[in-house]
Design an enzyme around this catalytic site. Structure first.
Site, PDB file in Angstrom:
ATOM      1  N   HIS A  43       0.842  -1.198   0.000  1.00 17.57           N
ATOM      2  CA  HIS A  43       0.000   0.000   0.000  1.00 17.57           C
ATOM      3  C   HIS A  43       0.875   1.246   0.000  1.00 17.57           C
ATOM      4  O   HIS A  43       2.094   1.181   0.142  1.00 17.57           O
ATOM      5  CB  HIS A  43      -0.997  -0.003   1.165  1.00 17.57           C
ATOM      6  CG  HIS A  43      -0.379   0.053   2.529  1.00 17.57           C
ATOM      7  ND1 HIS A  43       0.316   1.144   3.003  1.00 17.57           N
ATOM      8  CD2 HIS A  43      -0.369  -0.848   3.545  1.00 17.57           C
ATOM      9  CE1 HIS A  43       0.717   0.924   4.232  1.00 17.57           C
ATOM     10  NE2 HIS A  43       0.330  -0.282   4.583  1.00 17.57           N
ATOM     11  N   ASP A  48      -5.485   4.908   9.425  1.00 13.45           N
ATOM     12  CA  ASP A  48      -5.869   4.334  10.711  1.00 13.45           C
ATOM     13  C   ASP A  48      -7.052   3.389  10.529  1.00 13.45           C
ATOM     14  O   ASP A  48      -7.871   3.577   9.617  1.00 13.45           O
ATOM     15  CB  ASP A  48      -6.284   5.431  11.693  1.00 13.45           C
ATOM     16  CG  ASP A  48      -5.109   6.275  12.156  1.00 13.45           C
ATOM     17  OD1 ASP A  48      -3.963   5.796  12.051  1.00 13.45           O
ATOM     18  OD2 ASP A  48      -5.345   7.395  12.636  1.00 13.45           O
ATOM     19  N   TYR A  76      -8.579  15.052   2.602  1.00  9.69           N
ATOM     20  CA  TYR A  76      -9.377  14.367   3.617  1.00  9.69           C
ATOM     21  C   TYR A  76     -10.646  15.147   3.937  1.00  9.69           C
ATOM     22  O   TYR A  76     -10.681  16.373   3.848  1.00  9.69           O
ATOM     23  CB  TYR A  76      -8.589  14.217   4.924  1.00  9.69           C
ATOM     24  CG  TYR A  76      -7.337  13.389   4.833  1.00  9.69           C
ATOM     25  CD1 TYR A  76      -7.362  12.017   5.094  1.00  9.69           C
ATOM     26  CD2 TYR A  76      -6.113  13.968   4.502  1.00  9.69           C
ATOM     27  CE1 TYR A  76      -6.205  11.258   5.022  1.00  9.69           C
ATOM     28  CE2 TYR A  76      -4.951  13.209   4.428  1.00  9.69           C
ATOM     29  CZ  TYR A  76      -5.002  11.858   4.687  1.00  9.69           C
ATOM     30  OH  TYR A  76      -3.852  11.110   4.615  1.00  9.69           O
ATOM     31  N   TYR A 179      -0.415  14.753   9.783  1.00  7.44           N
ATOM     32  CA  TYR A 179      -1.300  14.006  10.671  1.00  7.44           C
ATOM     33  C   TYR A 179      -2.554  14.837  10.937  1.00  7.44           C
ATOM     34  O   TYR A 179      -2.500  15.862  11.612  1.00  7.44           O
ATOM     35  CB  TYR A 179      -0.595  13.641  11.979  1.00  7.44           C
ATOM     36  CG  TYR A 179       0.373  12.505  11.810  1.00  7.44           C
ATOM     37  CD1 TYR A 179      -0.044  11.183  11.955  1.00  7.44           C
ATOM     38  CD2 TYR A 179       1.699  12.741  11.455  1.00  7.44           C
ATOM     39  CE1 TYR A 179       0.833  10.132  11.763  1.00  7.44           C
ATOM     40  CE2 TYR A 179       2.587  11.694  11.265  1.00  7.44           C
ATOM     41  CZ  TYR A 179       2.148  10.391  11.420  1.00  7.44           C
ATOM     42  OH  TYR A 179       3.024   9.346  11.222  1.00  7.44           O
ATOM     43  N   LEU A 200     -13.034  10.286   9.831  1.00  8.65           N
ATOM     44  CA  LEU A 200     -11.962  10.666   8.912  1.00  8.65           C
ATOM     45  C   LEU A 200     -12.059   9.824   7.649  1.00  8.65           C
ATOM     46  O   LEU A 200     -12.098   8.594   7.711  1.00  8.65           O
ATOM     47  CB  LEU A 200     -10.587  10.469   9.564  1.00  8.65           C
ATOM     48  CG  LEU A 200      -9.371  10.835   8.700  1.00  8.65           C
ATOM     49  CD1 LEU A 200      -9.386  12.319   8.341  1.00  8.65           C
ATOM     50  CD2 LEU A 200      -8.074  10.486   9.433  1.00  8.65           C
TER      51      LEU A 200
END
Length: 309
Positions: A43, A48, A76, A179, A200
């Protein structure tokens, strides 16, 4: 003696997986590898378990170019739960503080502006970054705090979507290594109420289109249907793959005659008329413009090979 290890298929390409909730990136990677019967898979930047969305998976020779996706921009959609701060900065962490005095007078443009542009970010202790060969989250679970170096990140775009009750929804376009949980934790402190990530989803990696994403359920259904009908699922699965060079389409193309490409394949630098002045390039061969690898134009104008098929 153990059973002989079964060799997978030599299948090459990039799958845009829509990672489901609750599974680690490695979990879904192994599932995809088995469904495709691929001999190699990797990947291109972990999500997460509590995150969903685009996870490009490189199969076969495409794994040679996965680093270029690791280095690419990401987009995101995130929902911050205001008023609650956790030790992991997400919903499954232990509650550190809870506050009821949440400001609802607006989006607090100053707080959002402070996260736009370039900055230095200290990675969370609850991250997969490694220290002395061990992920930081393993130290954190033992109550050990490790010094972490701040890293340069860039938030190209931070869009306010909605604010309902204690939920603040944002869309963030950012550089590699950013992050989102840390951004939300910092934002909560700036707003004076604390915050953690309750939702998320990764919408985009590089320039890959979101409408090409496929789910594990879709892949599993293809395989199970083929098995029930006693036929191979390979053709149907392979049709979902994007070409290997889709990972590097942002690099300018240098097209080589087959005779010139032969020198580069042997590791010899060559000068190519009309090539860019310097930097990384995507190399194709012949009139068919078959992708054969990535190279670098040096200061002297010579083309040197990097990752190669």
């Amino acid at each position: 003696m153990g059973r002989p290890r079964r060799r997978g298929r030599d299948i090459n390409g990039v799958l845009l997986l829509d990672k489901p909730l609750g599974l680690s990136s490695n979990d879904v990677l192994q599932k995809v590898k088995r469904l495709f019967s691929a001999n190699r898979a990797g990947h291109t930047g972990a999500l997460d378990p509590l995150a969903t969305g685009m996870l490009p998976i490189c199969l076969g020779e495409a794994t040679k170019f996965s680093q270029f996706l690791l280095d690419s921009d990401k987009r995101y959609r995130v929902v911050a739960r205001l008023g609650q701060r956790t030790n992991t900065s997400h919903a499954e962490g232990a509650l550190i503080s809870e506050r009821e005095d949440i400001c609802h007078t607006g989006t607090d443009d100053a707080a959002l502006d402070s996260h736009r542009g370039s900055s230095q970010q200290v990675p969370s202790m609850y991250s997969a970054l490694k220290h002395q060969g061990k992920p930081l989250y393993e130290y954190a679970r033992q109550g050990i705090e490790v010094d972490r170096e701040a890293r340069s990140i860039t938030v190209y775009e931070l869009l306010f979507i909605r604010w309902e009750g204690n939920d603040l929804e944002l869309e963030i376009h950012c550089s590699k290594g950013t992050y989102i949980r840390t951004i939300i934790d910092d934002l909560g402190e700036l707003l004076g109420c604390g915050a953690h990530v309750s939702y998320l989803r990764r919408l985009q990696v590089a320039t890959y289109p979101s409408d090409r994403m496929v789910t594990l359920e879709q892949l599993t259904a293809i395989v199970e249907t083929a098995q029930a009908e006693e036929r191979s699922p390979n053709a149907e699965l392979d049709a979902l793959l994007l070409p290997m060079d889709s990972a590097v389409l942002n690099f300018p193309e240098v097209n080589l005659l087959p005779t010139v490409a032969a020198y580069v394949k042997q590791g010899q630098p060559v000068h190519v008329a009309g090539a860019p002045g310097e930097g990384m390039v995507r190399i194709t061969e012949g009139e068919e413009r078959n992708f054969i690898g990535i190279g670098t134009i040096a200061e002297d104008g010579a083309l040197h090979r990097n990752a190669w098929l």
